[in-house]
Design an enzyme around this catalytic site. Structure first.
Site, PDB file in Angstrom:
ATOM      1  N   GLN A 112      -3.106   4.324  -4.912  1.00  0.00           N
ATOM      2  CA  GLN A 112      -1.881   3.518  -5.249  1.00  0.00           C
ATOM      3  C   GLN A 112      -2.350   2.468  -5.944  1.00  0.00           C
ATOM      4  OE1 GLN A 112       0.749   0.825  -2.632  1.00  0.00           O
ATOM      5  NE2 GLN A 112       2.530   2.318  -3.714  1.00  0.00           N
ATOM      6  N   TYR A 185       5.553  -7.611  -5.401  1.00  0.00           N
ATOM      7  CA  TYR A 185       4.314  -8.321  -5.867  1.00  0.00           C
ATOM      8  C   TYR A 185       4.210  -8.602  -7.307  1.00  0.00           C
ATOM      9  CZ  TYR A 185       3.424  -6.210  -0.886  1.00  0.00           C
ATOM     10  OH  TYR A 185       4.047  -6.266   0.449  1.00  0.00           O
TER      11      TYR A 185
END
Length: 376
Positions: A112, A185
């Protein structure tokens, strides 16, 4: 204690063991390991304990491992020197060993790729001099900027960092990549009106706010082979803003996802806190189900799979039983989504997948928060 009947256990073993495909990758079963930040990589380097951690779960039947979030090669990407990085010779050498161990166990793995944006505070490691950056320099819930609004040069640098990380992932033996576009984020900060007040091409309506994410996807797609899977994780909710929503209707969700699919996303990872919750009024489809219906792409669902309570309540000793998976299996049978990502249950028990695939639900244990404090 488990509420799963013998019939459901046998059905789970059959349905979850079916292989599925994401672009050129065949995943051996429907169980994925959800990305979970662990902070066990001093200097950003995944060591032998991290290799063993992932390898053990692959050997115990997890079909697709999505690693914990890994910082891309941009100075402002992170806020800890113990979170792994996906750049640097020593860091990538460590990740190559992780991929090798997962493959030896029969699993597949994608890193990720992560940039935290305005979640970072000035002065935090691994690069203390780097500023906190975001689309408008805004933290979630803040009325005024506390960081740097990204310039075009900043945007181009971050896009290039994601693309380089993806190219490195393919080079060192990973099976695909996941772009972290969820939970408030950096990528999500561009997607959400609450943190994106830009008036240029990267801000404004929902489609305009997808431009940054779509540029990352397109740049990644250009740097990897045609069959290499690109997964995009997104969410409605944000850290510290659980009620936030990018899309209030299916039409708005379609407007969000279409540019990303067109840019080259092969599969979406639709992050919810409880997978069984309907996303929009008038339909039982969850966020993953709507995503597949709208895009036609493979989709991963996630959110308290196998557990009957919320994350926070587990720390208070509430809601920790192993929940029945009948509803999840019904949704898989209807092809509402394609893979099921499991988080806390796999921290609790590295052999969770092996037990479920064998119908051994009686051997599953309730979630214990102490599992978050160790790497095993």
């Amino acid at each position: 204690m488990t509420a799963t009947s013998p019939d459901t256990a046998a059905r789970a073993a059959e349905i979850l063991s079916r292989p599925t495909a994401i672009n050129g990758l065949t995943v051996p079963n429907r169980i994925a390991m959800a990305p979970m930040t662990r902070m066990f990589s001093p200097g950003g380097v995944p060591g032998e304990d991290v290799v063993a951690y992932y390898g053990r779960r692959a050997a115990a039947g997890v079909g697709l491992i999505v690693t914990e979030g890994t910082y891309v090669g941009h100075p402002s990407a992170g806020q800890s020197d113990s979170v792994p990085r996906f750049h640097g010779e020593e860091q990538l050498a460590g990740w190559a060993k992780v991929a090798e161990a997962v493959h030896a166990g029969g699993g597949t793995i994608v890193p990720q790729l992560w940039h935290i944006g305005m979640v970072r505070s000035q002065g935090e490691p691994p690069f203390p001099e780097a500023p906190a950056v975001g689309p408008s320099g805004l933290r979630i819930g803040a009325a005024e900027p506390t960081g740097k609004a990204m310039t075009q040069q900043d945007i181009d640098a971050v896009v290039a960092a994601f693309a380089q990380a993806a190219a490195d992932a393919e080079r060192i033996g990973f099976d695909g990549v996941e772009i972290h576009g969820a939970h408030g984020y950096l990528v999500d900060q561009f997607l959400w009106a609450g943190t994106n007040r830009r008036t240029d091409a990267y801000g404004g309506d929902l489609v305009a706010r997808t431009r940054f994410a779509a540029e990352i996807v397109a740049a990644v797609r250009e740097r990897v082979s045609a069959a290499f899977p690109v997964i995009f994780r997104f969410s409605q909710w944000k850290m510290d803003a659980y009620d936030a929503r990018l899309a209030e209707t299916p039409e708005e969700l379609d407007a969000l996802l279409a540019p990303l699919a067109a840019a080259g996303v092969d599969a979406f990872h639709a992050s919810t806190r409880r997978y069984w919750r309907p996303e929009f009024d008038g339909s039982d489809l969850n966020l993953a189900g709507w995503t597949k219906k709208l895009t036609g792409k493979p989709v991963i669902t996630v959110g308290s799979v196998g557990l009957d309570g919320e994350f926070g309540k587990a720390f208070q000793g509430q809601g920790s039983a192993v929940a029945d998976l009948g509803d999840l299996l019904d949704r898989l049978e209807r092809e509402e989504f394609d893979l099921v990502a499991v988080g806390r249950a796999l921290l609790q028990d590295p052999e969770w997948a092996k037990k479920v695939l064998a119908g051994r639900f009686d051997e599953l244990a309730a979630f214990d928060p102490a599992a978050l404090k160790t790497l095993s």
